[in-house]
Design an enzyme around this catalytic site. Structure first.
Site, PDB file in Angstrom:
ATOM      1  N   CYS A 127       0.817  -1.219   0.000  1.00 23.79           N
ATOM      2  CA  CYS A 127       0.000   0.000   0.000  1.00 23.79           C
ATOM      3  C   CYS A 127       0.849   1.266   0.000  1.00 23.79           C
ATOM      4  CB  CYS A 127      -0.957  -0.007   1.180  1.00 23.79           C
ATOM      5  SG  CYS A 127      -0.197   0.058   2.822  1.00 23.79           S
ATOM      6  N   HIS A 180      -2.744   0.977   6.717  1.00 22.88           N
ATOM      7  CA  HIS A 180      -3.082   0.938   5.293  1.00 22.88           C
ATOM      8  C   HIS A 180      -3.340   2.348   4.783  1.00 22.88           C
ATOM      9  CE1 HIS A 180      -4.197  -1.080   1.601  1.00 22.88           C
ATOM     10  NE2 HIS A 180      -5.299  -0.334   1.524  1.00 22.88           N
ATOM     11  N   HIS A 192      -5.905   1.960  -4.346  1.00 19.30           N
ATOM     12  CA  HIS A 192      -4.917   1.450  -3.396  1.00 19.30           C
ATOM     13  C   HIS A 192      -4.468   0.057  -3.797  1.00 19.30           C
ATOM     14  CE1 HIS A 192      -8.037  -1.006  -0.926  1.00 19.30           C
ATOM     15  NE2 HIS A 192      -8.592  -0.645  -2.073  1.00 19.30           N
TER      16      HIS A 192
END
Length: 230
Positions: A127, A180, A192
């Site tokens: 991420c 994240h 993402h």
């Protein structure tokens, strides 16, 4: 000096589905198709604000634990100062230009697979590696190595005030730590690199999983400064 790394030809935008029936165009702000193409990286290279070798900006983040939790593998994060980047762009580009460039770059990287610690399209992204790559190659801005550090580096933005290019953060491994990050697009959607077994994709903040774990949005300082001056 070597120019900024080009985006691989194989990473050109491809059709994708949003919740099955929605067309891809609905995920993109309308102004992205109207604003001129912009990439300040070559200009910043000429002024010495960004390394001539983009790969030096992308030190690998070391993932630990499960999923996409990451930790720095350097004693301190080297980062281009927000005011220097904003000064370099002041009077030449607007915050809208920066946002357009960021989203355009992110969209080109759809379908690149998730790889823990990944920071390059040739191998895959985690991420934070995905976010760092987009910012470094789209606007020449270096972000910290991991999602927790990226959260600390940005300026807080209310959900109602989020704009394309802002960063959205989540706590996917408990309620304490940021683990994240994604890039906000518009209309509650963000792009993402989710987790193992998946690829770079577009998700919605309204989806149950992400809604429960949403920790807030941040605006990278350089973009905020350009916006304030413009």
């Amino acid at each position: 000096m070597k120019p900024a790394l080009p985006v691989f030809a194989s990473l050109q935008p491809s059709p994708f589905a949003l919740d099955g029936a929605q067309a891809a165009a609905k995920a993109m702000p309308s102004w992205l198709n109207q604003a001129p193409t912009f990439s300040p990286a070559p200009m910043l290279l000429g002024q010495g604000l960004v390394s001539a070798r983009p790969q030096t900006l992308l030190r690998s983040s070391e993932a630990v634990g499960n999923g996409d939790t990451e930790v720095d593998n350097t004693a301190a994060t080297t980062q281009v100062e927000g005011d220097e980047l904003a000064t370099a762009l002041d009077g030449t580009e607007s915050a809208t230009d920066l946002r357009k460039s960021l989203i355009a770059m992110a969209m080109k990287l759809r379908d690149i697979r998730y790889v823990r610690g990944g920071h390059d399209p040739s191998t895959g992204f985690d991420c934070s590696g995905f976010v760092r790559y987009v910012f470094a190659h789209a606007i020449g801005m270096q972000l910290p190595n991991n999602s927790a550090s990226q959260f600390l580096a940005g300026l807080k933005v209310k959900r109602a005030d989020m704009k394309p290019g802002d960063l959205v953060f989540f706590r996917t491994h408990g309620k304490r730590n940021i683990s994240h990050v994604g890039i906000y697009i518009s209309n509650g959607r963000f792009i993402h690199s989710p987790n193992t077994g998946k690829s770079v994709e577009i998700s919605s903040l309204d989806e149950g999983y992400w809604a429960k774990r949403f920790a807030g949005a941040k605006r990278p300082e350089a973009i905020a400064m350009v916006a304030n001056k413009g």
